[in-house]
Design an enzyme around this catalytic site. Sequence first.
Site, PDB file in Angstrom:
ATOM      1  N   THR A  27       0.840  -1.186   0.000  1.00  0.00           N
ATOM      2  CA  THR A  27       0.000   0.000   0.000  1.00  0.00           C
ATOM      3  C   THR A  27       0.879   1.240   0.000  1.00  0.00           C
ATOM      4  O   THR A  27       1.945   1.228   0.601  1.00  0.00           O
ATOM      5  CB  THR A  27      -0.790  -0.014   1.325  1.00  0.00           C
ATOM      6  N   GLY A  72      -2.965  -6.366   6.846  1.00  0.00           N
ATOM      7  CA  GLY A  72      -3.963  -5.436   7.350  1.00  0.00           C
ATOM      8  C   GLY A  72      -4.711  -5.928   8.572  1.00  0.00           C
ATOM      9  O   GLY A  72      -5.018  -5.159   9.493  1.00  0.00           O
ATOM     10  N   GLY A 100      -8.763  -4.453   4.164  1.00  0.00           N
ATOM     11  CA  GLY A 100      -7.670  -4.479   5.141  1.00  0.00           C
ATOM     12  C   GLY A 100      -7.673  -3.227   5.997  1.00  0.00           C
ATOM     13  O   GLY A 100      -8.696  -2.568   6.185  1.00  0.00           O
ATOM     14  N   ARG A 107     -13.173  -8.365   0.922  1.00  0.00           N
ATOM     15  CA  ARG A 107     -12.207  -8.225   2.024  1.00  0.00           C
ATOM     16  C   ARG A 107     -11.642  -6.794   2.031  1.00  0.00           C
ATOM     17  O   ARG A 107     -11.267  -6.248   1.011  1.00  0.00           O
ATOM     18  CB  ARG A 107     -11.074  -9.230   1.857  1.00  0.00           C
TER      19      ARG A 107
END
Length: 337
Positions: free
Chosen positions: A197, A251, A227, A225
């Site tokens: 990220t 995450g 995170g 999903r």
Amino acid sequence: MKRRSFIRNGLLAGTSISSMSDNLSAAQSAAKPLIVSTWDFGRFANAEGWKVLASNGHALDAIEQAARVTEADESNKTVGYGGYPDRDGCVTLDACIMDEAGNCGSVMAIEHIKHPISVARKIMEKTPHIILVGDGALQFALENGYKKENLLTPDSKKAWEKWLKNSKYEPVINIENQLYKKQDNSFALGGINNHDTIGLLALDASGRLSGGCTTSGMAFKMHGRVGDSPVIGAGLFVDGEVGAATATGVGEEVIRCVGSHSVVEYIRIGFTPGQACKKMVERIAKRDLQKAKSLQIGFLAIDKLGNVGAFAMQKGFNYSLKSSTEEKVIAVESYFD
Ligand code: ASP
């Protein structure tokens, strides 16, 4: 250029890599304005954010402009356009943004929109809410003039199709310094880069802090999903009176400890940003040492004076910094070697 090959090849025009020992009690920088972001590819984002900061702009604008660079970069497989899809082949993006006054916006599992960071900012500025998810977020983005686009590039589609052959659901992220077995049974350092990220923190010339975080999340994750990245307090937290922090890595583990908020709270009670990040990583490691051995988590933080620090669970994490005097990629110390 891939992160690892960049590190191996050393310098890139005007950017230096400093040593790991710079990070903890001896704080980085303390100049303002400045912008920092996770990973070495953050330097491209920083360059754009810097344009805003250098002309006395607001840190929040710098964050948004910087994040958009990475979101639009097709070669980056872990953020925005070109990001790896989930296990159903859908590219779902997460992002959040926060300013010095506690204003924040977040978008989770949005599809077809290239710039989730800008949608997050619009949510913050145009609605009484903080978070919009999935279809509702898409609807809001379209109503606010964003274009619906196909974000699944041929490269990422190919990677997903390859994954589908085994389709083993292993929501693990790669660790940069570990050896992984390839399909031909040879080994590669770091394996396929399936996370990373971009988290960004900026301090502007007027002393205002802001932050942003944007990601396509774990590659081939379960549809829906989310995170830590778009979760205020987990993937990002800003307190204009104290400091700001952001996270990258698994995450679920960052959410469990409300990581970025906790880092800022350590700064509040007197730790430097580097020490604060280290304390957080140690807390995660101590809770379950066995599990921690296979986790990568990295925190990056800044205090309101512009001191910067970072710490990671495993080797391989780095961050990019740009100020009026420095432009560099900094290797980060880790809990495990
Ligand atoms: N934190 C991101 C997630 O869990 C991935 C990463 O930054 O490595 O989705």
